[in-house]
Structure formats: structure tokens, C-alpha cells
Enzyme design. Sequence first.
Site, PDB file in Angstrom:
ATOM      1  CB  VAL A  39      -0.697   0.141   0.864  1.00 56.58           C
ATOM      2  CG1 VAL A  39      -0.849   1.189   0.960  1.00 56.58           C
ATOM      3  CG2 VAL A  39      -2.138  -1.091   1.318  1.00 56.58           C
ATOM      4  CB  ALA A  40       3.652   2.705   1.850  1.00 58.01           C
ATOM      5  CG  ASP A  43      -3.711  17.631 -46.366  1.00 57.98           C
ATOM      6  OD1 ASP A  43      -2.835  17.017 -47.381  1.00 57.98           O
ATOM      7  OD2 ASP A  43      -4.814  17.552 -46.326  1.00 57.98           O
ATOM      8  CG  ASP A  77       0.397  11.346  -0.593  1.00 57.96           C
ATOM      9  OD1 ASP A  77       0.750  12.400   0.527  1.00 57.96           O
ATOM     10  OD2 ASP A  77       0.628   9.984  -0.359  1.00 57.96           O
TER      11      ASP A  77
END
Length: 929
Positions: free
Chosen positions: A292-293, A339, A718
Site C-alpha cells: 500500500v505504501a 497536410d 497526497d
Amino acid sequence: MESENRGETNWYELDVQSVLAKLDVNSHVGLSHEQVYTRQSEGKNVLNPPKKIGLFQKIFNQLKDISVIVLLVAVGLSFLLAFLHEGDGLVESFVILAVVVMNVILAITQEGKAEKALEALAQLNSPICVVLREGIKQNIDTSEIVPGDIVLLETGNIVPADARLLESTGFFSDESALTGESEPAEKDASVTLSGNIPIGDQDNMIFTGCVVTAGRGIAVVTATGMNTQMGRIAKFLRGNKSAKTPLQLRLDQIGKTICGIAIISAFFMMAVGLWGGTPFGDMLLVTISLAVAAVPETLALIVTLTMVNGVQRMVKKHALVRKLPAVETLGNTSVICSDKTGTLTQNRMTVKQLWICGEEPFADDIEFSENQHHFLKQLAMAGNAAFEIDAHGNKVYIGNATEIGILRLLAEKGYSMDRIIHEYPRVAEIPFSSERKKMTVVLKDRDSGYIVLSKGALDRLHISSESASDLAAALRVHDAFADKALRVIALAGKHVDEKPEHNELADVENDLILYGLVGLIDPPRPEVAVAIEKAKHAGVRTVMITGDHAATASAIAKDLGILEEGQQAITGADLAEISEEELNDTVRNFSVYARVSPEDKLRIVKAWQANGEVVAMTGDGVNDAPALKVADIGIAMGKTGTEVAKSASDMVLVDDNFATIVEAVGEGRCVYESIKKTIAFLIVCNFSEIIIMLFAQMAGWGIILTPVMLLLINLLGDGIPGINLSREEFDPKVMNNAPIKRNESFFTGYLFRLIIQQTIFCSIVVLIGFYIGAFSTVSDTVGPSLGVGQTIAFLITSWTSIIHVFNVRSTKSIFKTPIRNNKPLVGCAALMLVVLAALVITPFNHVFGLSTISGTHWLIVLGLSIVPTLLCELFMLFDKVPIIVKYRDLGITFITKIFGQLKNTFTTKILGKKQPTPTSNNAIINSKT
């Protein structure tokens, strides 16, 4: 007759009788029912539908990501642990699983409708066509057409299949969607060709989906369905799957690297723990915590939202992004393959220069004299172009593009064609033909007699001896106009007293007096030259890829600044003589690619990619679709673009403005910088958590942070601040930087140093905080314990993460980066600091594994949390000391080499993978990425 024999034939090289013999058909009778039945068994005249990807396959594709696999393993282990401990730990299991499900749903919902381009291609066919079978004309569905069918065509018909013309009268076909050439192509059944002839020059062939703009003809079908030129494009669209963008490749590499570190660390921790006598169940919990870390659960979500913000900004600038990764890819673009027709130019023939005998050439934008007005009116009267008003009140021009250009200038000068026609009614006409290269009209003069006007190629007009001196001057002017890539039309005429009889009509074309010349061109868009210069300043090179002629393309390219000194133009015929390796080596020498086919466009795009360039391809026609799909980013025109081009593209320019691409590149670079900052922010947080967990296990401290704590940190400390990091304002200075190379890593320069530096600082302060809480007495009310240590570690880890977001905002000091540039980030960071503190203060803190701490502990948390940021500011001051910078850079270089060796060892020895050997274009591209 075998179908393979038909498929390998260059039909334009055979005369009419040879074509009919090879197809076993009589042009006056057509195929029999038995022949039709036999040939239909080989396949109908339809484009085969693509195989669609089901929902379960899409989900499986998402679950193959290594970071998702690691999380799923963690979920399985968590459920196993909860089962062994009678339900304890189920919360962790469901939280991790919810994160996985959320990321998979987001990824799937961002995928567009696959292969919509093929459906649009199928709709190009006319539903009904006229064929000759067993001597009878029949109306049949185009899907029933077979090779050998005799097809009857007239103005307005859509060509139902690729065919060789048997008869043609004034036949013109609009092939712009297939070849990119703005003018309808004149067709002639009588010509035979030889050699490797581009599609646009196959004058005796007609192709599926093209429109008959003038004349009539009879043709024999040579290819149907997937064997037609349109079918070959469909195969390219299907066979060339969209490659991963540079961003996706970088994110994949980051995921593999992080997960590799996590796997190695997990095995190491498991071995150390079991060796030290720790129960297997406890070590399993540690392994889950480490997984998980290691995995940045919110990275996919933050990257997606960052790109969504970029999409919203681009919409305001008239750029519609169809595929999210294209936002970032734009920022990395180093080559724009554009183009010409309809993209760099206006896709409408325009009068630029005129010349009247006895005068000097003059431009279209000057104030015309009476004589010049009279000459312009004569030019208009010599053509068949007209206009009508549509339901919205707009003027719609009808007819030949060259004549429409003359008619448009006439309207700009304030004249009405209806009034001119009323004043000078037409009484006779000799139509234009490919053999004659001219047309003639006879008009009733207002006074008496008749006016004869003949318009066409200068060398095809029968000029009288009276105009001999004018003819010499006309030749000089003609060459001067041609050198500017202008299409030159001559006008001559005379006055006759009597209306010519029908059988004497051709005689009026003799002994004409030369009146003058007109030069037309499909002009560049006015904003394009400035946009190309801006792109050049940003390190982005523009090259032209077109189906038009080399002389015309080169002239336009020089005017726009594309074709510069030392650069060359190359044609499709010359490209065919060059091998893949030679093209890869020389592609940088060419800035104009003319008379190219869809296959050529693919080769050009891949050659630039093989040189490490990130390629954007712009276009609007069907012929552009395969290259649009293979390019790193395909850009279609919104107004003039076909549905096929739009469906194959990653982005659509709503206003057809080439300059919008440069604006989009700037936005893309801003998005890339935001993503890079986000990754640096998250990696510091996740790597510091890994170091903390490893050190604690080796020191015998146990589990510093539980899986629930880590998820709270990763989501609240975070994730939420990281989302607001994507709202940073656009920095115009990003357009002063060189484009990001395809194989360039996120971790370069300042960012790499910041990651290493802050990872070490954040890890140290957390370990210090845990040690104080777990082993030191600093308060009379709350003694040291594992719970207190874990709580302090939880607070410091989450708070340092939140404060760290301000370090990655800019390379400047946080005190010199204005808060007003991103107010949501500041407000969100403050809120998350309070929320995380509230989780500790609340009476229900035990639900999250947290404990109550004293005021002294709070002061320690606050003091240690700001230490990494203060040290970061201090190191910025050190950047001004040369000797420190020197040894710092040496240290970073050493660490980078060690990291690279560890990564290669993990890839080759642990995962058992080998580096790819570049044996083809795609292999070269993959090896470089």
C-alpha cells in the site's frame, strides 16, 4: 478467372480492350447472372466491420497494469489475514479494493468509441448505382457490385468501386478526400500509363467514394470492398493500433519501477522478519502495508484530472480533445506533419495575379481600373460557375474551383453575375475537354453582333497574327506566374457579326485576339505563417505532406517558412525508391513530401518516430486517416474535415485554425509540467513511506504505519493536494524550452535532485518522531508507547507530504511563488492539515489505529513537519555556491547510475525480460521509448 490475378494488376497500364479481356466482360453487354453470382462469392462490395472489444476485455486490459496487480495481491492478502483473525482487517481490504475499482472505472470511461472511422468510411458509398448486366441497364445496391461490372456514371454520382474508365466525356472527379488535391481531377479513358503512378495521376482510373463533378463516363469495376483504395485505408486503420503515448509509456515505467522496488523490499522484509522470529501473520500485515505504501493509488486519478483541466482550457481555444492522453502528448510534440490542402491553405482557388495585354501584371487586391474591371467580367462570362442561396441565406458557389475563384473576385469587386448574364446572354458553347484544354462561349452583344470568348491553356488558344507581339509578352508573364506556382489561364476572343451555325461552331475559335492572363492558387491561411514561426521558436518543426504537385507544394512551403535553405522536397514516386532504412536516415532532409499516397504518409510519420521525434499529424481527408491514427497525436479539421479523419484523430480543431495547434502545444506543455510535479510530489511521499517501513523492520520497531494509516495519508495527505496541484496557471515560458524527447525520463535535473533530497529528509523526521513517541518520555500525561509513536509518525508523514506540495510548485523559493497563482491549492492544503489533525483528536481515533497525544507531542509534530521544507530552502541557497553545485551534481550522477543498474537488473534477472532488438520501424520506436 482468379481474383488474385485481378488484385495484382496495375489497371492504368492496360488499354481498354486488354482490361475487358482480363476481366472477361463485354462492355456492350456486361456480366451474366452466373458471372455475378460466382464473383459475389469472393466477397461483397462492403468494408468489413472491425472486431469490437467487449467490456470484460477492457476491464482485463486495465487489470494487467503491474501497479493494479500489486494492489490486488494486497487485497487478497488482506482478506486472508482478516479471515485468519476473524474479520479483523476487513476495512483495509475494502478500502484498497475500492481504490482499484475506482481507477479501473475511470480508465474505461475515458476510452472513446473504437473504430468509428470504419463506420464513416462505409457511409461514403452511394447506396444505388447504374450497371449494365446482360445488356440491360439496372439500378442496384452498391454492395452488389462485383469486379467486371460495367458502371454508368454522370455528374453528381458517387463512384461505387474502383474502376477503369472505358469512355469519358468532360469527366472530372473530386478526389480531394483521397489524394488531398484541391482541384477535381480530369479523367480520360483513352490514355494508358506506365510505371509507378501515384493515385492522383492515374487519369484513366476512378476510385470508391469520390464524386463525379462534371461530365459522364462508362467504367469497368476493377476492385471492390476491402480491395479498393478506400478499403486499403480501412485496413491501415484497423492494422495500425494506436500506440501508447510518451506519457503512458513513462507512467508504465514508473509503475514497474515502484512495484519492483516494493516487491524486492517486501521479500527482504519478510526474510528479515521471519529470520528474527516474527510470526508469519504479522509479517503478512507488514507486506501488505509495504504494498500500500509503495503504490501511489491516486496517481492515475490525479493525472486524469490534470488532463481534464487541460482539455477544458483547450476547448476555450477551439481545440476539442477526443482522447485525454493527447493533451500531454501535444506538449511533447517536436514535429508537426501537416497536410497542405484545407489545413495550411484555404482549400479554395483564389485569383492572385492578372495581366492585360499592353499593361503590367497587377494583383487582385488593388483598386481596379475600368479596363481591369472589363477584363474580369470577360473572364467570368467565359465560365460556367454560378451560385445559389441556401436555407440559411448563405451564398453557395457551384462549379469548377478555378471558375469559382474568378466569380468570387467578381463579387468582391461589386458586380453581379446575374446582371452580366442578363446583359450578355449565352447563345452557344463549346465545352471544355481534356484533349482541347479550353472552352469557348458565344454571347449576344448588347449593341449588335456576337462576342466570342475562349478560355484555357495559352498554348491551346488559336491567336491571330495581330496579337503576335502580345503573345511574346504573354509567354514571359505566363512563366513568371508559373514560377509562383499559380495556375495560369489565358483569355482570348473576338467580335463576329453573325451567329455561327452549329456545324460551323468550331471555326469561331480561330484568329482570336489575346486579351490577357489570370493566375490562381489555393492560398495559405493568413495566420499560418505566424503560427509556424512560433512553433519554430518553441523547437517544433513543421513539414508539409500533400497529394498535390511538388512545384505548388514547394511554393506554398517557401511562403510559409516551412521549406528553408538546405531543405528539400520529395515526391511519392521518389519515396517508393527509398528503403525504410534510407528514409529513416534522410527524413530530416525533407520539409515537403508531394504527390504522396496514404501508405507514404504512414512511412513518413514512422520515419520521424524512428528518429525519436514525437509526431503530430494534421489533416482533413480520408487519405489522412491512417497517418492520423499512427501518429503520436492526430489532429483533424472540424469544419472541412471528413468524419473519417475526425474519428481517427486525437484532437479536432473546431475553427480549422492551424495557429490553434501552437496554442494547444503550450497547454500540453503546461499539463506535462503539472503531471511531472505531481509525480515528483507523490514519489517523495511513497518512497519515504517505503524507507520508513524498511528501517523500522530492520531496527525491530515493528509496524510504524498500518495499511489504514497509509491509505489515509495517500488519499488525504497526497491525493487531494495533488489534485489541486494540477490547477497551476499556464506559464508562457514553457514555449521557450525545447520539446521533451520521446525517451526522456521524468526524473531529470532539478526534479530528480528534489526527489532524492526530500525523500531522505521526510524519512528522517518521521523516524525521529516515531522514536520520540515510542521510546522517549516528553510528557507527564502521555507516556511512550507504540500507539503514540505510530500516531506521531502518521501526523508527520501526512503533514510533511502536504507541505512538500509547495516545494514542487516551482523551482523558485516558496516565498517567491505567489499564493494567488493557485488559491485552491493553498486552501485545500490548510483544510487537509486540519482534517488529519482532527482524526487524531476525535474520540473515535482508535477506529483508524490512532492514539491521543499530549501538547508537547503536538509541538514536536509541528516542528519536525516543517524541517524538510526549511532544508529545501537552504539547499536552494547552496545552489548559488559553485563548489557545492559541482559535488552535488557528481553525487546525483553516481546515484542515477546505481539506480539505472538496479532497474536493469530487476528487469532482466528478476522479471526475466530482455531489451528489445530494433529490427523494424516499430522496434526502433519501442526500443527508444
